[in-house]
Design an enzyme around this catalytic site. Structure first.
Site, mmCIF file in Angstrom:
data_model
loop_
_atom_site.group_PDB
_atom_site.id
_atom_site.type_symbol
_atom_site.label_atom_id
_atom_site.label_comp_id
_atom_site.label_asym_id
_atom_site.label_seq_id
_atom_site.Cartn_x
_atom_site.Cartn_y
_atom_site.Cartn_z
ATOM 1 N N LYS A 1 12.608 -14.953 -24.379
ATOM 2 C CA LYS A 1 11.639 -15.807 -25.094
ATOM 3 C C LYS A 1 10.379 -15.011 -25.414
ATOM 4 O O LYS A 1 9.259 -15.462 -25.175
ATOM 5 C CB LYS A 1 11.309 -17.058 -24.282
HETATM 6 O O1 LIG Z 1 16.528 -19.849 -24.189
HETATM 7 C C1 LIG Z 1 17.111 -20.355 -23.230
HETATM 8 O O2 LIG Z 1 18.149 -19.893 -22.810
HETATM 9 C C2 LIG Z 1 16.612 -21.633 -22.714
HETATM 10 C C3 LIG Z 1 16.020 -22.460 -23.645
HETATM 11 C C4 LIG Z 1 15.743 -23.797 -23.315
HETATM 12 O O3 LIG Z 1 15.342 -24.590 -24.140
HETATM 13 N N1 LIG Z 1 16.024 -24.202 -22.038
HETATM 14 C C5 LIG Z 1 16.547 -23.377 -21.087
HETATM 15 O O4 LIG Z 1 16.800 -23.853 -19.978
HETATM 16 N N2 LIG Z 1 16.775 -22.054 -21.392
HETATM 17 C C6 LIG Z 1 17.238 -21.116 -20.355
HETATM 18 O O5 LIG Z 1 18.569 -21.464 -20.021
HETATM 19 C C7 LIG Z 1 18.772 -21.342 -18.604
HETATM 20 C C8 LIG Z 1 19.110 -22.702 -18.046
HETATM 21 O O6 LIG Z 1 19.537 -22.593 -16.721
HETATM 22 P P1 LIG Z 1 20.384 -23.739 -15.994
HETATM 23 O O7 LIG Z 1 19.564 -24.978 -16.101
HETATM 24 O O8 LIG Z 1 20.530 -23.223 -14.625
HETATM 25 O O9 LIG Z 1 21.686 -23.862 -16.742
HETATM 26 C C9 LIG Z 1 17.501 -20.749 -18.032
HETATM 27 O O10 LIG Z 1 17.651 -19.344 -17.998
HETATM 28 C C10 LIG Z 1 16.452 -21.131 -19.043
HETATM 29 O O11 LIG Z 1 15.390 -20.195 -19.074
#
Ligand SMILES: O=C(O)c1cc(=O)[nH]c(=O)n1[C@@H]1O[C@H](COP(=O)(O)O)[C@@H](O)[C@H]1O
Length: 267
Positions: free
Chosen positions: A90
């Protein structure tokens, strides 16, 4: 590699729309070596069910230099397994600093094939990322509508739509039926909005984070995909890596179940 093409081919050949997040939490391990080995084991176990992998840089940066070494190893192991690497950083900054980020994360020794970027500083500041991605056949994924509930403080209200319009324009030279170098992050936690963003950005791959731990379910994501079942990647990190503590077989089963759930939603 052409990130968008490689991911789409993997989706079609392996019948998977799953992006596996590799976000190792230091507190879950005895030491960095334990974290390294478990993350590599999860990667190998989940690989047959994944269209790509997405290491979140924060978890590697948190470990300092050893973390960057582990990240390099994870990226290299993913490539050996044929998996494209989408780095979740990001990143976003004034143009000249953005160029340094782009050099580090899209062309340097720890580079991924694609990188998530933040458009808050203005669209011109995304240019160095896009130029680096295009030069290396990679991609950028621009935050459009993030998965967290408080995104609504700033997102939506015409702002996300404006970002979507820029993405669509940036992909306008991509031939019909293919996906361009600019993808879009749209939270899987907003199932009611997926059709809108799919339509606004017809040639963008959509990254849909929020599967599993944040409450999104595979069956709610159909609207993010085109009719052939391409065009989006649904992403889960904790729900795979820590499906049942550190049990790697449980990680494999979780990845398989999420892949199957997504495929079921395509019917
Ligand atoms: O860009 C991302 O991957 C991201 C965008 C977003 O809107 N929300 C989001 O959760 N993420 C990333 O996606 C992952 C979600 O993790 P879990 O919730 O464990 O599946 C993390 O690494 C967040 O930083």
């Amino acid at each position: 590699m052409d990130f968008a093409r490689t991911v789409t081919e993997r989706t079609l050949h392996l019948n998977t729309r799953l992006c596996v997040g590799l976000d190792p939490r230091a507190g879950a391990y005895r030491d960095p070596e334990h974290l390294r080995q478990h993350t590599l084991d999860v990667l190998e176990a989940a690989a047959p069910y994944a269209a790509c992998v997405k290491p979140q840089l924060a978890f590697y940066e948190a470990l300092g230099l050893p973390g960057l070494q582990i990240l390099e190893e994870v990226c290299s192991a993913a490539r050996t397994l044929g998996l494209p690497v989408l780095l979740d950083g990001k990143r976003g900054d004034i143009g000249s600093t953005a160029a340094a980020y782009a050099q580090g994360w899209l062309t340097g020794p720890h580079a991924g094939d694609a990188l998530t970027v933040n458009p808050f500083l203005g669209f011109q500041t995304l240019r160095p990322f896009l130029d680096a991605a295009i030069a290396h056949g990679g991609a950028i994924f621009v935050l459009v509508k993030t998965s967290n509930p408080d995104q609504a403080d700033l997102q939506g209200h015409g702002v996300s739509e404006k970002v979507a319009a820029w993405i669509s324009e940036a992909n306008s030279e991509t031939p019909a039926g293919r996906y361009g170098p600019v993808g879009a992050v749209v939270g899987a936690t907003h199932p009611g909005e997926l059709a809108k963003y799919r339509e606004l950005m017809p040639r963008a791959l959509l990254l849909l984070p929020g599967l599993g731990a944040q409450g999104a379910a595979p069956q709610d994501l159909r609207a993010a995909f085109h009719s052939g079942g391409t065009g989006a990647l649904a992403s889960a990190s904790r729900a795979v890596q820590y499906a049942d503590g550190l049990d790697v077989r449980a990680s494999r089963e979780a990845a398989k179940a999420l892949r199957d759930g997504l495929n079921g939603a395509m019917d």
